[in-house]
Design an enzyme around this catalytic site. Structure first.
Site, PDB file in Angstrom:
ATOM      1  N   CYS A   1      -2.966 -70.883  11.580  1.00 64.12           N
ATOM      2  CA  CYS A   1      -1.952 -71.710  11.229  1.00 64.12           C
ATOM      3  C   CYS A   1      -1.571 -71.321   9.605  1.00 64.12           C
ATOM      4  CB  CYS A   1      -2.273 -73.160  10.987  1.00 64.12           C
ATOM      5  SG  CYS A   1      -2.985 -73.645  12.562  1.00 64.12           S
ATOM      6  N   ASP A   2      -2.519 -71.075   8.835  1.00 65.85           N
ATOM      7  CA  ASP A   2      -2.294 -70.925   7.513  1.00 65.85           C
ATOM      8  C   ASP A   2      -2.908 -69.858   6.821  1.00 65.85           C
ATOM      9  OD1 ASP A   2      -1.639 -73.773   7.526  1.00 65.85           O
ATOM     10  OD2 ASP A   2      -3.865 -74.319   7.387  1.00 65.85           O
TER      11      ASP A   2
ATOM     12  N   CYS B   1      -7.616 -73.974  10.124  1.00 68.02           N
ATOM     13  CA  CYS B   1      -6.876 -73.394  11.101  1.00 68.02           C
ATOM     14  C   CYS B   1      -6.294 -72.091  10.438  1.00 68.02           C
ATOM     15  CB  CYS B   1      -5.750 -74.218  11.381  1.00 68.02           C
ATOM     16  SG  CYS B   1      -4.644 -73.214  12.631  1.00 68.02           S
TER      17      CYS B   1
END
Ligand code: NAP
Length: 309
Positions: free
Chosen positions: A136-137, A133
């Protein structure tokens, strides 16, 4: 708990179904194993949903959630592990929590999960260089070199997102041609910090022990045509090689194809009257946000029709 329709999965298909069930004057509960929104929450920019020029996956999911719950749908965080058809219009769903949910009809909108590459050390490296992701990261890799593996929309959009943070973004794809949208691909080709490695597979995750953890330091890539191997130094690998359905628990009430997708046509009917399949988890050619939402609407209206007649 008893509802007119129980929907499994609070992604775009499931939440769209909930909106349509509630607006048809029936009651709906949505069971969700993880967080609401499904895969779309990981998409940084949605630019192909008709009527919305640009939004983030998170905002889109939040809008769906609020719309469904404000109409009266209940979203319950529990994983459905069994569906039983006791009689026509009488279904019993067991949650992992042990809770029993009863409904007149069921909509399976369970979507799909990220496909892993399958390396032995892949799981251990999640959070230590391996991610599924970028939204997200991605920010953890500011100024670093990273790689994205895959050639679909997820890979291209992830790569585009990462170009904003990272020093260098390698796109590793097993073919010359891409499944992702040509517009995004073209935009990536214009980026100075993007390098394409095509006709190649990631064949090893290279890691080093750091502070008691195994941390990704690079990937080995093998050219499919020549067999030539090269090591690329990266701090992050974003794996975007598609999804896998997760319908095994329901194989006794619906038919699954060889890949595990629920066999159902555009009318969302499964082989079992009263059970409908919507979104990425059913057999279909086009898996897009707009088709998931469309499926949700169709399944909801079919379910309402089933319990009303
Ligand atoms: P996808 O379209 O299925 O693409 C997966 C990619 O990974 C393909 O390029 C495939 O290569 C490659 N691949 C599969 N297995 C592999 C393996 N074992 N090793 C190496 N490469 C492998 O998956 P996706 O990109 O996650 O997208 C899923 C669906 O969501 C698609 O319909 C996509 O259009 C949609 N989506 C839409 C949006 C949006 O609307 N904004 C955003 C993201 C995703 P091959 O091409 O060679 O098969």
């Amino acid at each position: 708990m008893k509802k007119d329709v129980i929907i499994l999965g609070a992604g775009p298909a499931g939440l769209s179904a909930a909106i349509y069930v509630e607006r048809a004057g029936k009651t709906a509960a949505v069971l969700e194993a993880n967080t609401f929104g499904g895969q779309i929450v990981n998409t940084p920019d949605i630019m192909n949903y008709p009527g919305i020029k640009k939004t983030s996956g998170f905002d889109f999911a939040m809008g769906l959630y609020e719309q469904a719950t404000e109409l009266g749908a209940e979203v319950i965080f529990d994983k459905a592990v069994k569906i039983e058809k006791r009689a026509e219009k009488d279904f019993c769903i067991t949650g992992a929590s042990g809770e029993i949910y009863e409904a007149g009809a069921v909509i399976l909108a369970t979507g799909a999960v990220n496909r892993p590459l399958g390396f032995e050390n892949e799981k251990a490296l999640i959070g230590h260089g391996v991610s599924y992701c970028a939204t997200c990261d991605g920010a953890f890799f500011k100024g670093k070199d990273v790689a994205v593996n895959g050639g679909g929309n997820t890979a291209l959009e992830d790569a585009m997102f990462l170009t904003n943070y990272c020093n260098k973004v390698y796109i590793i794809h097993r073919r010359e041609g891409f499944r992702g949208e040509p517009k995004t691909l073209e935009a990536l080709r214009q980026k100075e910090n993007v390098t394409f490695i095509l006709n190649a597979n990631v064949t090893k995750l290279i890691a080093e022990e750091k502070d008691k953890f195994s941390v990704l330091t690079g990937v080995e890539v093998t050219d499919k045509n020549t067999g030539e191997k090269q090591e690329i130094e990266v701090s992050g690998l974003f794996i975007a090689i598609g999804q896998m359905p997760q319908n095994e628990d329901f194989a006794d009430v619906v038919t699954l194809d060889d890949a595990g997708y629920i066999e159902a046509g555009e009318d969302t009917h499964t082989g079992t009257p009263g059970i409908y399949a919507a979104g990425d988890g059913r057999t279909k050619k086009v898996r897009q946000l707009v088709t998931a939402a469309g499926d949700g609407a169709v399944a909801a209206l079919e379910a309402v029709n089933y319990i009303s007649n």
